[in-house]
Motif scaffolding. Structure first.
Motif, short mmCIF file in Angstrom:
data_model
loop_
_atom_site.label_atom_id
_atom_site.label_comp_id
_atom_site.label_asym_id
_atom_site.label_seq_id
_atom_site.Cartn_x
_atom_site.Cartn_y
_atom_site.Cartn_z
N GLU A 43 0.74 -1.16 -0.04
CA GLU A 43 0.03 0.10 -0.08
C GLU A 43 0.94 1.22 0.08
O GLU A 43 0.48 2.29 -0.42
CB GLU A 43 -0.97 0.04 1.10
CG GLU A 43 -2.21 -1.01 0.85
CD GLU A 43 -2.95 -1.08 2.10
OE1 GLU A 43 -3.76 -2.13 2.15
OE2 GLU A 43 -2.72 -0.49 3.33
N ALA A 44 2.02 1.13 0.35
CA ALA A 44 2.87 2.38 0.42
C ALA A 44 3.51 2.55 -0.93
O ALA A 44 4.36 3.64 -0.97
CB ALA A 44 4.03 2.08 1.55
N GLY A 45 3.61 1.56 -1.66
CA GLY A 45 4.23 1.83 -3.22
C GLY A 45 4.72 0.36 -3.71
O GLY A 45 4.69 -0.51 -3.11
N ARG A 46 5.52 0.97 -4.91
CA ARG A 46 5.62 -0.27 -5.68
C ARG A 46 7.14 -0.88 -5.38
O ARG A 46 7.50 -2.24 -5.42
CB ARG A 46 5.83 -0.11 -7.28
CG ARG A 46 4.57 0.32 -7.86
CD ARG A 46 4.80 0.64 -9.32
NE ARG A 46 5.41 -0.27 -9.96
CZ ARG A 46 5.57 -0.13 -11.31
NH1 ARG A 46 5.22 0.61 -12.04
NH2 ARG A 46 6.16 -1.17 -12.24
N ASP A 47 7.98 -0.23 -5.00
CA ASP A 47 9.33 -0.49 -4.82
C ASP A 47 9.36 -0.91 -2.97
O ASP A 47 9.44 -0.14 -2.24
CB ASP A 47 10.42 0.81 -5.19
CG ASP A 47 10.40 0.95 -6.57
OD1 ASP A 47 10.41 -0.15 -7.11
OD2 ASP A 47 10.67 2.03 -6.85
N ILE A 48 9.72 -2.18 -3.05
CA ILE A 48 9.67 -2.81 -1.49
C ILE A 48 11.04 -3.78 -1.32
O ILE A 48 11.45 -4.37 -2.12
CB ILE A 48 8.57 -3.72 -1.37
CG1 ILE A 48 7.18 -3.08 -1.76
CG2 ILE A 48 8.60 -4.30 -0.08
CD1 ILE A 48 6.08 -3.70 -1.54
N LEU A 49 11.56 -3.32 0.07
CA LEU A 49 12.86 -4.06 0.45
C LEU A 49 12.18 -4.95 1.53
O LEU A 49 11.61 -4.43 2.47
CB LEU A 49 13.84 -3.16 0.59
CG LEU A 49 14.93 -3.83 1.57
CD1 LEU A 49 15.81 -4.83 0.52
CD2 LEU A 49 15.80 -2.90 2.20
N GLU A 50 12.57 -6.25 1.20
CA GLU A 50 12.23 -7.24 2.49
C GLU A 50 13.59 -7.65 2.96
O GLU A 50 14.52 -8.03 2.47
CB GLU A 50 11.48 -8.56 2.14
CG GLU A 50 10.90 -9.22 3.04
CD GLU A 50 10.33 -10.37 2.70
OE1 GLU A 50 9.22 -10.27 2.03
OE2 GLU A 50 10.52 -11.45 3.00
N VAL A 51 13.41 -7.38 4.39
CA VAL A 51 14.84 -7.87 5.09
C VAL A 51 14.63 -9.04 6.01
O VAL A 51 13.60 -9.01 6.59
CB VAL A 51 15.05 -6.49 6.24
CG1 VAL A 51 16.04 -6.82 6.96
CG2 VAL A 51 15.46 -5.28 5.56
N PRO A 139 10.95 9.53 1.49
CA PRO A 139 9.92 10.53 2.06
C PRO A 139 8.57 10.18 2.13
O PRO A 139 7.97 9.83 0.88
CB PRO A 139 10.15 11.79 1.47
CG PRO A 139 11.49 11.83 0.78
CD PRO A 139 11.73 10.39 0.44
N GLY A 140 7.75 9.95 3.06
CA GLY A 140 6.51 9.50 3.12
C GLY A 140 6.43 7.92 3.01
O GLY A 140 5.01 7.46 3.07
N GLY A 141 7.45 7.16 2.74
CA GLY A 141 7.36 5.58 2.88
C GLY A 141 6.97 5.20 4.27
O GLY A 141 6.71 5.64 5.36
N GLY A 189 12.04 10.92 15.52
CA GLY A 189 11.06 11.90 15.51
C GLY A 189 10.61 11.84 14.05
O GLY A 189 9.72 12.77 13.65
N ASP A 190 11.26 11.23 12.95
CA ASP A 190 10.61 11.38 11.78
C ASP A 190 9.82 10.12 11.31
O ASP A 190 9.30 10.00 10.11
CB ASP A 190 11.95 11.42 10.56
CG ASP A 190 13.02 10.49 10.85
OD1 ASP A 190 12.70 9.40 11.78
OD2 ASP A 190 13.62 10.34 9.83
N PHE A 191 9.69 9.09 12.20
CA PHE A 191 8.73 8.03 11.90
C PHE A 191 7.77 7.79 12.99
O PHE A 191 7.87 8.27 14.11
CB PHE A 191 9.68 6.84 11.79
CG PHE A 191 10.14 6.35 10.48
CD1 PHE A 191 9.45 5.77 9.40
CD2 PHE A 191 11.31 7.06 10.12
CE1 PHE A 191 9.93 5.41 8.45
CE2 PHE A 191 11.82 6.77 9.01
CZ PHE A 191 11.02 5.89 7.89
N GLU A 192 6.44 7.83 12.71
CA GLU A 192 5.33 7.45 13.61
C GLU A 192 4.81 6.08 13.47
O GLU A 192 4.64 5.66 12.42
CB GLU A 192 4.45 8.71 13.75
CG GLU A 192 3.53 8.91 12.54
CD GLU A 192 2.54 9.71 12.55
OE1 GLU A 192 2.14 10.06 13.66
OE2 GLU A 192 2.19 10.35 11.51
N VAL A 193 4.36 5.45 14.63
CA VAL A 193 3.66 4.27 14.47
C VAL A 193 2.41 4.39 14.25
O VAL A 193 1.73 5.30 14.76
CB VAL A 193 3.80 3.46 15.70
CG1 VAL A 193 3.05 2.08 15.84
CG2 VAL A 193 5.40 3.14 16.19
#
Ligand SMILES: C[S@@+](CC[C@H](N)C(=O)[O-])C[C@H]1O[C@@H](n2cnc3c(N)ncnc32)[C@H](O)[C@@H]1O
Length: 216
Positions: A43-51, A139-141, A189-193
């Motif tokens: 839902e966040a977008g097409r380019d995904i990294l799975e760790v 940004p926004g991811g 401070g730049d990520f929120e749950v």
């Protein structure tokens, strides 16, 4: 530094043994968490990294329009994932690479979402890995985490603490707290749950969603 190297080596040994049987043991148990995590990340977008892509059990759940890159410390688990991608024609998978979550070999802002299925509790320095995930997120991811995440309360919390050394031997940790991730996000401070969802069985596993704040 020596401790971290030893723990990474421990993980590699553990997963060399798990690779041939992992899917039989975990596929059903983790399915709901895997599906939920893949849906949220896409839902966040097409380019995904799975760790910590492991044998690739999550990969079929990403929609085919996605471009998924998977990394894992264990070459044996990655080899299983490669077989799966080829056998099941998983066109959404772009690359599978052996890599340590502590040091991602990608440029800043490369992915719309970074997913971490059932791996954060195994990483020796989870905050360092989360910083790396944040660095490669656009940004926004979003960063989406699925795991056994406790809140440390009551009898459940006490049991988790007590069995932690035992489950560590098979590569799992049960004493990892949700607060470790929320505190990491608060410090930065730049990520929120934005969501914590309990999934099968009966909310035992959790899927956590963290969004990059454009104003953070
Ligand atoms: C419990 S398995 C989960 C596999 C897969 N994500 C799943 O949900 O089925 C944990 C995986 O994380 C990998 N791993 C552990 N520590 C890691 C690290 N520091 N960097 C990258 N992968 C790691 C292991 O090799 C293993 O494949």
């Amino acid at each position: 530094m020596a401790d971290i190297r030893n723990t990474s080596e421990h993980q590699q040994k553990v997963y060399e043994r798990w690779a041939p049987i992992y899917d039989r043991v975990y596929k059903g148990l983790l399915r709901d968490g895997h599906r939920t995590l893949a849906r949220m990340a896409s839902e966040a977008g097409r380019d995904i990294l799975e760790v910590g892509v492991g044998t690739g059990l999550v990969l079929p759940y990403y929609p085919t329009h996605c471009r998924v890159t998977g990394i894992d410390l264990s070459e044996h688990m990655i080899a299983k994932a490669r077989e799966k991608v080829s056998r099941e024609h998983l066109v959404q998978v772009q690359a599978l690479q052996v890599m340590n979550a502590h040091a991602l070999e990608f440029a800043d802002r490369s992915f719309d979402a970074v997913s971490l299925p059932f791996v954060i509790t195994l990483i020796p320095e989870p905050e360092r890995a989360l910083d790396e995930c944040a660095r490669v997120t656009r940004p926004g991811g979003e960063i989406v985490i699925a795991s056994k995440l406790g809140d440390g309360r009551g009898i459940q919390g006490a049991i988790e603490e007590a069995v932690a050394p035992l489950v560590h031997r098979v590569g799992w940790s049960s004493a990892f707290r949700i607060s470790r991730i929320t505190e990491w996000a608060e410090r930065r401070g730049d990520f929120e749950v934005t969501e914590i969802r309990g999934v099968f069985p009966n909310g035992f596993f959790k899927v956590m969603r963290l969004k990059h704040r454009l104003d953070g």
